[in-house]
Design an enzyme around this catalytic site. Structure first.
Site, mmCIF file in Angstrom:
data_model
loop_
_atom_site.group_PDB
_atom_site.id
_atom_site.type_symbol
_atom_site.label_atom_id
_atom_site.label_comp_id
_atom_site.label_asym_id
_atom_site.label_seq_id
_atom_site.Cartn_x
_atom_site.Cartn_y
_atom_site.Cartn_z
ATOM 1 N N GLY A 16 -0.320 7.366 12.072
ATOM 2 C CA GLY A 16 0.500 8.185 11.781
ATOM 3 C C GLY A 16 1.983 7.526 11.961
ATOM 4 O O GLY A 16 2.820 8.005 12.173
ATOM 5 N N ASN A 18 3.791 5.648 10.198
ATOM 6 C CA ASN A 18 4.399 5.789 9.048
ATOM 7 C C ASN A 18 5.315 7.157 9.092
ATOM 8 O O ASN A 18 6.245 7.623 8.640
ATOM 9 C CB ASN A 18 3.918 5.329 7.602
ATOM 10 C CG ASN A 18 4.062 3.964 7.306
ATOM 11 O OD1 ASN A 18 4.904 3.223 7.191
ATOM 12 N ND2 ASN A 18 2.939 3.492 7.397
ATOM 13 N N ILE A 96 -8.650 8.740 -2.212
ATOM 14 C CA ILE A 96 -7.906 8.686 -3.523
ATOM 15 C C ILE A 96 -8.057 9.870 -4.222
ATOM 16 O O ILE A 96 -8.528 10.802 -4.394
ATOM 17 C CB ILE A 96 -8.944 7.652 -4.449
ATOM 18 C CG1 ILE A 96 -9.351 6.518 -3.748
ATOM 19 C CG2 ILE A 96 -8.538 7.709 -5.918
ATOM 20 C CD1 ILE A 96 -8.466 5.087 -4.396
ATOM 21 N N LEU A 97 -6.719 10.064 -4.885
ATOM 22 C CA LEU A 97 -6.408 11.406 -5.522
ATOM 23 C C LEU A 97 -6.662 11.225 -7.016
ATOM 24 O O LEU A 97 -6.388 10.093 -7.822
ATOM 25 C CB LEU A 97 -5.011 11.756 -5.323
ATOM 26 C CG LEU A 97 -4.666 12.290 -4.096
ATOM 27 C CD1 LEU A 97 -3.161 12.165 -3.648
ATOM 28 C CD2 LEU A 97 -5.484 13.448 -3.632
ATOM 29 N N ASN A 111 3.615 6.364 -2.399
ATOM 30 C CA ASN A 111 2.711 5.857 -1.620
ATOM 31 C C ASN A 111 3.422 4.477 -1.083
ATOM 32 O O ASN A 111 4.060 3.629 -1.540
ATOM 33 C CB ASN A 111 1.163 5.411 -2.413
ATOM 34 C CG ASN A 111 0.526 4.687 -1.309
ATOM 35 O OD1 ASN A 111 -0.039 5.156 -0.136
ATOM 36 N ND2 ASN A 111 -0.238 3.628 -1.916
ATOM 37 N N HIS A 113 2.133 0.771 0.433
ATOM 38 C CA HIS A 113 1.283 -0.079 0.305
ATOM 39 C C HIS A 113 1.447 -1.519 1.214
ATOM 40 O O HIS A 113 2.408 -1.962 0.858
ATOM 41 C CB HIS A 113 0.886 -0.352 -1.016
ATOM 42 C CG HIS A 113 -0.563 -1.541 -1.267
ATOM 43 N ND1 HIS A 113 -1.893 -1.166 -0.852
ATOM 44 C CD2 HIS A 113 -0.457 -2.740 -1.395
ATOM 45 C CE1 HIS A 113 -2.565 -2.052 -1.151
ATOM 46 N NE2 HIS A 113 -1.825 -3.295 -1.336
HETATM 47 C C1 GRF Z 1 -0.526 1.539 6.811
HETATM 48 O O1 GRF Z 1 -0.561 0.233 6.667
HETATM 49 C C2 GRF Z 1 -0.311 1.872 5.365
HETATM 50 O O2 GRF Z 1 0.552 0.789 4.567
HETATM 51 C C3 GRF Z 1 -1.619 1.995 4.706
HETATM 52 O O3 GRF Z 1 -2.408 2.387 5.891
HETATM 53 C C4 GRF Z 1 -1.522 2.335 7.052
HETATM 54 C C5 GRF Z 1 -1.288 3.413 7.719
HETATM 55 O O4 GRF Z 1 -0.882 3.485 8.952
HETATM 56 N N1 GRF Z 1 -1.558 3.052 3.486
HETATM 57 P P1 GRF Z 1 -0.143 4.628 9.835
HETATM 58 O O5 GRF Z 1 -1.270 5.947 9.938
HETATM 59 O O6 GRF Z 1 1.106 5.110 9.122
HETATM 60 O O7 GRF Z 1 0.129 4.384 11.308
#
Ligand code: GRF
Length: 204
Positions: A16, A18, A96-97, A111, A113
């Site tokens: 988490g 992000n 995946i949704l 999302n 990526h």
């Molecule tokens: C990130 O690298 C994001 O781009 C990918 O999964 C990872 C998630 O990391 N989709 P976090 O759980 O936000 O630390």
């Protein structure tokens, strides 16, 4: 009366970081048109849930292994409706949704990526695999992309991208950290603010 904020749900599976960047951006005012109302995880032990609780955000666990794909999507839909959610952010959500789900939320799911789409994306490109592929190819620049989610994995309209140079002797792990810090944590909050603000302006 016009609204001054849209309601946001963040879907997570892991650490988490992000999600944390979004919480911090809301607190510092970078995100002002959206409010995180709900965090949903498909893993009961995801540390992201602790981050949400610390920020006093409502949490829910929706397990794909218990409910199956359809059951999971139905439960997520119910939670989104109950909590009057306008925008869904996938922040390290590892399921995946299906098209049935994404069609219901056209231009309402975003999302992040960890590459510059269209490089190193699509089915099978997740987590460290993305950075392993970039290093194997020998590209000198990578980055992150925030995009709308549709039925094609990593195929929806691009909202923001940020490039990151690849230092010599990078490992997949070091590159993952660099891309998160220099790109993902910066463009995800900005993209959420952009999309939230557009929804408010359109009065939807
Ligand atoms: C990130 O690298 C994001 O781009 C990918 O999964 C990872 C998630 O990391 N989709 P976090 O759980 O936000 O630390």
């Amino acid at each position: 009366m016009p609204r001054n904020c849209v309601n946001v749900a963040v879907l997570v599976s892991g650490g988490g970081t992000n999600l944390q960047a979004l919480i911090d951006a809301e607190n510092s005012g970078i995100i002002k048109s959206g409010k995180i109302k709900l965090v949903i995880s498909n893993k009961a032990d995801a540390y992201a849930l602790e981050r949400a609780k610390k920020a006093s955000i409502k949490t829910a666990v929706v397990s794909k292994s218990e409910l199956g794909q359809n059951g999971m999507e139905e439960k997520i839909t119910d939670l989104l409706t109950e909590n009057k959610i306008d925008i869904i952010v996938l922040a390290g959500f590892m399921c995946i949704l299906t098209a049935d789900f994404t069609k219901k939320y056209d231009k309402r799911i975003i999302n992040v990526h960890p590459s510059l789409i269209p490089s190193f994306c699509g089915e099978g490109f997740y987590g460290l695999r993305v950075h392993e592929a970039a290093l194997k190819k020998g590209v000198k620049v990578t980055g992150a992309t925030v995009h709308f989610v549709n039925e094609i994995p990593d195929g929806g309209e691009i909202i923001l991208q940020k490039a990151v140079t690849i230092p010599e002797n990078s490992t997949p792990e070091s590159l993952q950290k660099r891309v998160m810090k220099l790109a993902e944590w910066k463009i995800l909050p900005r993209a959420l603010e952009l999309v939230s603000n557009n929804i408010l302006k359109e009065g939807k």
